[in-house]
Design a protein around this motif. Structure first.
Motif, PDB file in Angstrom:
ATOM      1  N   ARG A   1      -5.511  -6.126  -5.205  1.00 32.02           N
ATOM      2  CA  ARG A   1      -5.020  -5.881  -6.506  1.00 32.02           C
ATOM      3  C   ARG A   1      -3.692  -5.503  -6.584  1.00 32.02           C
ATOM      4  O   ARG A   1      -3.261  -5.283  -7.458  1.00 32.02           O
ATOM      5  CB  ARG A   1      -5.918  -4.771  -7.280  1.00 32.02           C
ATOM      6  N   MET A   2      -3.156  -4.906  -5.433  1.00 25.78           N
ATOM      7  CA  MET A   2      -1.950  -4.646  -5.212  1.00 25.78           C
ATOM      8  C   MET A   2      -1.131  -5.668  -5.265  1.00 25.78           C
ATOM      9  O   MET A   2      -1.243  -6.639  -4.687  1.00 25.78           O
ATOM     10  CB  MET A   2      -1.783  -3.603  -3.951  1.00 25.78           C
ATOM     11  N   VAL A   3       0.240  -5.495  -5.782  1.00 27.07           N
ATOM     12  CA  VAL A   3       1.044  -6.561  -5.681  1.00 27.07           C
ATOM     13  C   VAL A   3       2.159  -6.710  -4.633  1.00 27.07           C
ATOM     14  O   VAL A   3       2.483  -5.718  -4.127  1.00 27.07           O
ATOM     15  CB  VAL A   3       2.174  -6.115  -7.133  1.00 27.07           C
ATOM     16  N   LEU A   4       1.886  -7.886  -4.033  1.00 28.97           N
ATOM     17  CA  LEU A   4       2.883  -8.195  -2.835  1.00 28.97           C
ATOM     18  C   LEU A   4       4.176  -8.426  -3.167  1.00 28.97           C
ATOM     19  O   LEU A   4       4.239  -9.413  -4.010  1.00 28.97           O
ATOM     20  CB  LEU A   4       2.438  -9.291  -1.920  1.00 28.97           C
ATOM     21  N   SER A   5       5.199  -7.795  -2.742  1.00 30.27           N
ATOM     22  CA  SER A   5       6.642  -8.026  -3.335  1.00 30.27           C
ATOM     23  C   SER A   5       7.323  -8.516  -2.020  1.00 30.27           C
ATOM     24  O   SER A   5       7.342  -8.013  -0.963  1.00 30.27           O
ATOM     25  CB  SER A   5       7.236  -6.917  -3.651  1.00 30.27           C
ATOM     26  N   ARG A   6       8.191  -9.718  -2.306  1.00 27.85           N
ATOM     27  CA  ARG A   6       8.881 -10.149  -1.205  1.00 27.85           C
ATOM     28  C   ARG A   6       9.977  -9.495  -0.969  1.00 27.85           C
ATOM     29  O   ARG A   6      10.660  -9.390  -0.099  1.00 27.85           O
ATOM     30  CB  ARG A   6       9.257 -11.845  -1.621  1.00 27.85           C
ATOM     31  N   ILE A   7      10.332  -8.797  -2.087  1.00 29.76           N
ATOM     32  CA  ILE A   7      11.686  -7.762  -2.011  1.00 29.76           C
ATOM     33  C   ILE A   7      11.226  -6.453  -1.388  1.00 29.76           C
ATOM     34  O   ILE A   7      10.935  -5.422  -2.028  1.00 29.76           O
ATOM     35  CB  ILE A   7      12.247  -7.511  -3.351  1.00 29.76           C
ATOM     36  N   ALA A   8      10.699  -6.488  -0.173  1.00 31.99           N
ATOM     37  CA  ALA A   8      10.162  -5.329   0.260  1.00 31.99           C
ATOM     38  C   ALA A   8      11.192  -4.175   0.785  1.00 31.99           C
ATOM     39  O   ALA A   8      12.375  -4.595   0.180  1.00 31.99           O
ATOM     40  CB  ALA A   8       9.434  -5.578   1.837  1.00 31.99           C
TER      41      ALA A   8
ATOM     42  N   ALA B   1       0.741  -1.357  -0.143  1.00 27.51           N
ATOM     43  CA  ALA B   1      -0.034  -0.093  -0.020  1.00 27.51           C
ATOM     44  C   ALA B   1       0.699   1.188   0.002  1.00 27.51           C
ATOM     45  O   ALA B   1       0.544   2.149  -0.505  1.00 27.51           O
ATOM     46  CB  ALA B   1      -0.881   0.043   1.081  1.00 27.51           C
ATOM     47  N   LEU B   2       2.019   1.313   0.965  1.00 22.19           N
ATOM     48  CA  LEU B   2       2.884   2.319   0.763  1.00 22.19           C
ATOM     49  C   LEU B   2       3.524   2.486  -0.459  1.00 22.19           C
ATOM     50  O   LEU B   2       3.389   3.792  -1.106  1.00 22.19           O
ATOM     51  CB  LEU B   2       4.186   2.222   1.807  1.00 22.19           C
ATOM     52  N   TYR B   3       3.854   1.570  -1.253  1.00 23.59           N
ATOM     53  CA  TYR B   3       4.312   1.688  -2.615  1.00 23.59           C
ATOM     54  C   TYR B   3       3.431   2.137  -3.701  1.00 23.59           C
ATOM     55  O   TYR B   3       3.557   3.188  -4.306  1.00 23.59           O
ATOM     56  CB  TYR B   3       4.574   0.270  -3.236  1.00 23.59           C
ATOM     57  N   ALA B   4       1.981   2.004  -3.461  1.00 23.75           N
ATOM     58  CA  ALA B   4       0.920   2.456  -4.204  1.00 23.75           C
ATOM     59  C   ALA B   4       0.752   3.935  -3.809  1.00 23.75           C
ATOM     60  O   ALA B   4       0.680   4.793  -4.886  1.00 23.75           O
ATOM     61  CB  ALA B   4      -0.216   1.798  -3.940  1.00 23.75           C
ATOM     62  N   ALA B   5       1.001   4.440  -2.646  1.00 22.94           N
ATOM     63  CA  ALA B   5       0.669   5.901  -2.186  1.00 22.94           C
ATOM     64  C   ALA B   5       1.982   6.601  -2.831  1.00 22.94           C
ATOM     65  O   ALA B   5       1.707   7.699  -3.267  1.00 22.94           O
ATOM     66  CB  ALA B   5       1.015   6.001  -0.615  1.00 22.94           C
TER      67      ALA B   5
END
Lengths: 471, 471
Positions: free
Chosen positions: A448-455, A430-434
């Motif tokens: 619909r947001m993509v969860l990335s393991r490479i956080a 969600a932060l990435y989307a923001a």
């Protein structure tokens, strides 16, 4: 494990007799025939208790005591002086120069051994709170004892109307830094928040109650570490021995010289304050392990288990909770343009504004870098988003400031089935989307947001939680 | 301060009699007439010890004990059951379900009060090591007790050839996770590195020595926190009371049922392991306050007092020492081009190489960011510069690596008159010169370099050292 005892006496027979009397306790015993021997042996280290004859050929014993106190670390080694005959003036001088106790021969075996145990214990309970040299110093444990900076609270256990201790107490009541008060023993045991630092327990005044009161004081959380000065009756050497083994910090035998009473009290107050400080420093050290020094917020080591617990409670109570990751926008640019110092100031200010906008039940922690973690128990999505927008507005500066600051937040909702890892991944997405949506805003996670393991790097570089086990 | 005791008995007279007997200890006493009352009162919290009648109208007391153990946190509240007549089978069942002790009426007052103190103390010594809920968890203090993961070391104090305890000990020697051995009491007291976790002290076997051995064990650093199981003679209830007040962790009265002996030993081992873990976690917490989690190096909170001490020693011994600040070159560029994760890896690798190239007496710490501090005692300028060049070479990667890394070092010499601040300023000025001179090199401070008060940001953002004082 064996305590190390140094016997110092010019007469070999005296040393041998004393050595035999200490046999039962299996101490590791060494001997000295002069003050010079004593200083040399102590310099090598490892001595726990010195038993000194009251005269040595090469130096007055008071001077030797003072020299030992100057050379060693606080209170080590402990010093016990044996006088051939009672000499009250010398006794006071010795106690004043740093002797821990002065006993007059012949000394009862039980009392001698109990006193040795008392001296060994006193040394260990302090040593245990200390760590090795460097760590001590860094944690502020090694500072010299300050003189009394606030009044010492002393409780004299005595039933109402008791006057037999007045000859001892009256001179001290006049001292500005002493608060000496007679207290009914039952009130003391019932007291929920006692402030006494030292308790005075007298056998003459309390009779058969004295030893059991001592035992009760040692069993109560508030007084178990306090100083306890026990006044034994001269005809009751077994009482003195029992008192020491029940945990009296120091004993005095009747009749008590008021000056000695004052000396011993001073010493108990000083040791109690050292122990208080050591305990406070240990607590401060533990707290420092869980906080971020720049902002004063909790760190991730504290935050992650906290969220786990929040998830457990959510499961029990079937209530939702919210987790947010907040990240200052274009923080690197601030650092580059205005320097690290300004960057640190921006971080600290943002931390302050974020925490000022949260409820006391909410958690805010600094994850590292310019990233903060916020966790709100018992909060639904609508209230979480309201809060997130409020946080965003709280941090935002007016655009025409020299150093304009904004923050972006990613919000994720947790429930009983959430894992810490899962909910952090969602807040991160969600932060990435923001950030992608233009920064300076809060976004709620949706599927619909993509969860990335490479956080974000900060979350990757996991601090190890402490491993328990081992000794 | 007053302990909170709950008396549970269906017969009001029994409750009143017991309440009167506990008067002397000034406990805060509440009452319950049924198991349901007990559960309700305990759920409200604050109860330290429950004294249970051996039967209650609504529930078997073994089931109640088990329920209390499941509901409360480890070992709280403590449970003491009073039987109307000896019932060995029920006794074992009660101890097995979580009762801390079972006493048969009539109970000697002295023993009852001493046992209450023992239960209060046991509770507090654990509670003291714990911090508030969240901190506990974060420091790994709150984990459930693991089952015995390594053999338990148990020392049975007995002179050579003693066989009277064999009936108790033989069955346990066969257990794989027990290491039970008879040990001569004197050897135990002399032992420098005892590994025993629990000591068994029997009055029958040791006679008059038993109590003083117990006192000695409690006075020795290595055994003062160990479990001590004291076996009292049935005709010596005063001995039992004394043993408890001298610090026995648990007592058994002769004749001892081997199954009860095993149960009580198990319990002592489990508590001792919890205490070991708590102590280890406190140490780990303190250590964490002084280390940098990414590199494992000491942090500045440790480093600055260390240099101060080094300067003091240099003054005493009139020997020079060297201080260096090392800074990775163009580290921001690494972060920008390769990401923070790679940046962290570069930092960790550099830390490893730097520490690998130092002597054990040298100190290396991470000041923050990409800055390291190195301090070398007893080192002159020539050897310091050799070392600095070695460090520079150790970190430098081949230029055709994907992520080329170099480091610059500023070196300053200290002597007895150096202040920590002064020497850090000098190393910083030398570092600036090394950067200006093209990076990937070491420079020694000389007087022509400009000392700037606006030193690197990391050194400005001083971590506060812990303030001592207060409680």
């Amino acid at each position: 494990m064996a305590g190390r005892v140094l016997i110092a006496d010019a007469t070999p027979t005296n040393r041998i007799v004393l050595r035999v009397r200490l046999l039962a306790a299996c101490y590791d015993i060494s001997q000295a025939a002069s003050a010079a021997d004593v200083m040399a042996r102590v310099a090598k280290g490892g001595i726990d208790v010195i038993i000194l004859a009251s005269d040595l050929p090469d130096r007055p014993v008071t001077a030797l005591c003072a020299a030992l106190r100057r050379s060693g670390s606080a209170g080590e080694p402990r010093i016990l002086v044996l006088q051939n005959r009672a000499d009250p003036a010398a006794r006071l001088a010795l106690l004043g120069s740093g002797a821990d106790d002065v006993m007059v021969k012949p000394v009862d075996d039980a009392v001698l051994l109990a006193r040795m145990r008392n001296l060994m214990r006193a040394r260990d309970s302090e040593r245990e709170l200390r760590l090795r040299d460097g760590t001590d110093r860094a944690l502020g444990l090694a500072e010299a004892a300050a003189p009394f900076e606030r009044p010492a609270e002393i409780a004299v256990l005595a039933n109402a109307g008791e006057t037999r201790l007045e000859a001892l107490c009256a001179p001290l009541r006049a001292r500005p830094l002493y608060r000496l008060s007679n207290r009914d023993p039952r009130d003391v045991l019932r007291d929920e928040n006692p402030s006494s630092e030292v308790y005075v327990v007298s056998e003459t005044v309390l009779g058969g109650q004295a030893l059991s009161l001592l035992a009760e004081l040692r069993a109560r959380p508030a007084s178990r570490h306090a100083g306890i000065l026990y006044i034994a009756r001269a005809d009751q050497s077994q009482g003195a021995a029992a008192a020491l083994d029940l945990g009296a910090s120091d004993i005095l035998m009747e009749p008590v010289d008021p000056r000695e009473f004052a000396l011993r009290l001073d010493k108990q107050i000083a040791s109690e304050r050292i122990r208080q400080r050591l305990r406070a420093s240990v607590r401060a050290g533990l707290k420092a392990a869980l906080t971020d020094p720049l902002t004063g917020l909790y760190n991730r080591r504290y935050a992650l288990p906290h969220i786990e617990r929040m998830a457990e409670r959510a499961a029990r109570e079937d209530r939702p909770f919210a987790v947010m990751i907040a990240d200052l926008d274009r923080f690197k640019r601030i650092n580059d343009r205005h320097g690290h110092q300004e960057g640190d100031r921006v971080l600290a200010r943002a931390a302050e504004r974020l925490s000022g906008s949260l409820r006391s039940a909410d958690l805010i922690a600094r994850l590292g870098g310019e990233e903060f973690l916020i966790a709100m128990p018992d909060t639904d999505a609508q209230r979480a988003m309201q809060a997130a927008r409020r946080l965003c507005a709280a941090v935002r500066t007016s655009p025409d400031e020299t150093v304009p600051v904004t923050i972006s937040l990613g919000v994720a909702m947790g429930d009983g089935s959430s894992t810490v890892e899962g909910i952090l991944e969602q807040s991160d997405a969600a932060l990435y989307a923001a950030k992608k949506g233009g920064r300076n805003r809060a976004m709620l996670y949706d599927d619909r947001m993509v969860l990335s393991r490479i956080a974000s790097p900060v979350r990757q570089a996991q601090l190890p939680l402490f491993a328990a086990g081992g000794t």
